[in-house]
Scaffold this motif. Structure first.
Motif, PDB file in Angstrom:
ATOM      1  N   PHE A  82     -22.390  14.265  -7.963  1.00 15.44           N
ATOM      2  CA  PHE A  82     -22.461  12.712  -7.532  1.00 15.44           C
ATOM      3  C   PHE A  82     -21.241  12.010  -8.105  1.00 15.44           C
ATOM      4  O   PHE A  82     -20.783  12.251  -9.030  1.00 15.44           O
ATOM      5  CB  PHE A  82     -23.825  12.486  -7.766  1.00 15.44           C
ATOM      6  CG  PHE A  82     -24.888  12.947  -6.970  1.00 15.44           C
ATOM      7  CD1 PHE A  82     -25.471  12.307  -5.935  1.00 15.44           C
ATOM      8  CD2 PHE A  82     -25.515  14.165  -7.183  1.00 15.44           C
ATOM      9  CE1 PHE A  82     -26.303  12.865  -4.991  1.00 15.44           C
ATOM     10  CE2 PHE A  82     -26.481  14.762  -6.654  1.00 15.44           C
ATOM     11  CZ  PHE A  82     -26.832  14.163  -5.389  1.00 15.44           C
ATOM     12  N   PRO A  83     -20.943  10.760  -7.342  1.00 18.49           N
ATOM     13  CA  PRO A  83     -20.021  10.274  -7.893  1.00 18.49           C
ATOM     14  C   PRO A  83     -20.425   9.494  -9.275  1.00 18.49           C
ATOM     15  O   PRO A  83     -21.283   9.164  -9.544  1.00 18.49           O
ATOM     16  CB  PRO A  83     -19.983   8.757  -6.754  1.00 18.49           C
ATOM     17  CG  PRO A  83     -20.417   9.205  -5.773  1.00 18.49           C
ATOM     18  CD  PRO A  83     -21.723  10.493  -6.094  1.00 18.49           C
ATOM     19  N   GLU A  84     -19.041   9.544  -9.971  1.00 14.47           N
ATOM     20  CA  GLU A  84     -19.437   8.996 -11.354  1.00 14.47           C
ATOM     21  C   GLU A  84     -19.664   7.540 -11.590  1.00 14.47           C
ATOM     22  O   GLU A  84     -20.371   7.057 -12.623  1.00 14.47           O
ATOM     23  CB  GLU A  84     -18.014   9.235 -12.236  1.00 14.47           C
ATOM     24  CG  GLU A  84     -17.881  10.884 -12.378  1.00 14.47           C
ATOM     25  CD  GLU A  84     -18.639  11.479 -13.471  1.00 14.47           C
ATOM     26  OE1 GLU A  84     -19.176  11.057 -14.407  1.00 14.47           O
ATOM     27  OE2 GLU A  84     -18.559  12.719 -13.094  1.00 14.47           O
ATOM     28  N   LYS A  85     -19.315   6.730 -10.564  1.00 16.45           N
ATOM     29  CA  LYS A  85     -19.524   5.199 -10.842  1.00 16.45           C
ATOM     30  C   LYS A  85     -21.020   4.793 -10.391  1.00 16.45           C
ATOM     31  O   LYS A  85     -21.034   3.639 -10.617  1.00 16.45           O
ATOM     32  CB  LYS A  85     -18.523   4.742  -9.760  1.00 16.45           C
ATOM     33  CG  LYS A  85     -18.806   4.887  -8.346  1.00 16.45           C
ATOM     34  CD  LYS A  85     -17.774   4.524  -7.511  1.00 16.45           C
ATOM     35  CE  LYS A  85     -17.986   4.751  -6.149  1.00 16.45           C
ATOM     36  NZ  LYS A  85     -16.862   4.361  -5.150  1.00 16.45           N
ATOM     37  N   ILE A  86     -21.863   5.476 -10.396  1.00 15.76           N
ATOM     38  CA  ILE A  86     -23.291   5.163 -10.085  1.00 15.76           C
ATOM     39  C   ILE A  86     -24.121   5.273 -11.229  1.00 15.76           C
ATOM     40  O   ILE A  86     -23.900   5.982 -12.020  1.00 15.76           O
ATOM     41  CB  ILE A  86     -23.793   5.851  -8.773  1.00 15.76           C
ATOM     42  CG1 ILE A  86     -23.983   7.416  -9.062  1.00 15.76           C
ATOM     43  CG2 ILE A  86     -22.796   5.590  -7.411  1.00 15.76           C
ATOM     44  CD1 ILE A  86     -24.614   8.160  -7.820  1.00 15.76           C
ATOM     45  N   ASP A  87     -25.149   4.725 -11.041  1.00 16.31           N
ATOM     46  CA  ASP A  87     -26.286   4.731 -12.268  1.00 16.31           C
ATOM     47  C   ASP A  87     -27.265   5.833 -11.433  1.00 16.31           C
ATOM     48  O   ASP A  87     -27.704   5.762 -10.398  1.00 16.31           O
ATOM     49  CB  ASP A  87     -27.131   3.460 -12.320  1.00 16.31           C
ATOM     50  CG  ASP A  87     -28.351   3.351 -13.139  1.00 16.31           C
ATOM     51  OD1 ASP A  87     -28.254   4.563 -13.897  1.00 16.31           O
ATOM     52  OD2 ASP A  87     -28.870   2.442 -13.428  1.00 16.31           O
TER      53      ASP A  87
END
Length: 151
Positions: A82-87
């Motif tokens: 999953f995208p690294e920029k999310i919580d």
């Protein structure tokens, strides 16, 4: 029938009757054979067709916002990143694994993340083609990623 001559007209008629008998036998045996399964690809095909625009929107949203899930085949299984920029604690959704050749192998897994990676172990996947659909929500927006793999 004893005194009847066998001419070309009788031959054509007998050939026609034999051909029609073969076709009738073939149709009846095909329709009654329990080994042949004529199911639709999915049971709720028409219902899915109505929700197709939502799918297109979720796919487009994931691509435009850079929220696509990456798929990688490893020796342990298929790793989804999953995208690294999310919580990750705010991600909710499901992953549906669809086997086109056998609907009995289809299964769904709820998404629960502790980091950016999620593993689908090889022991859950029989060799062959799989379609993986990952539908997930984050901050009220729905995203969809799709991948076709062959093991």
């Amino acid at each position: 029938m004893l005194g009847m001559k066998f001419n070309w007209g009788t031959g054509v008629f007998l050939a026609f009757v034999a051909f029609m008998s073969f076709i009738l036998y073939f149709v009846i045996s095909t329709l009654t054979d329990s080994d042949l399964n004529y199911d639709l690809v999915t049971d709720d095909y028409y219902k899915k067709e109505l929700g197709y625009q939502k799918e297109i929107n979720a796919l487009t949203r994931a691509k435009v916002l850079g929220m696509q899930v990456q798929f990688e085949e490893t020796t342990e299984g298929v790793v989804l990143t999953f995208p690294e920029k999310i919580d990750f604690t705010k991600v909710k959704g499901t992953m549906f694994l669809y086997r086109p050749s056998d609907k009995h192998l289809d299964f769904e897994i709820p998404i629960s993340l502790s980091d950016s990676h999620l593993l689908i172990p090889n022991n859950r996947l029989k060799d062959g083609r799989w379609d993986i659909n990952v539908e997930w929500t984050y901050n009220g927006e729905t995203f969809l990623s799709k991948k076709e793999i062959s093991l």
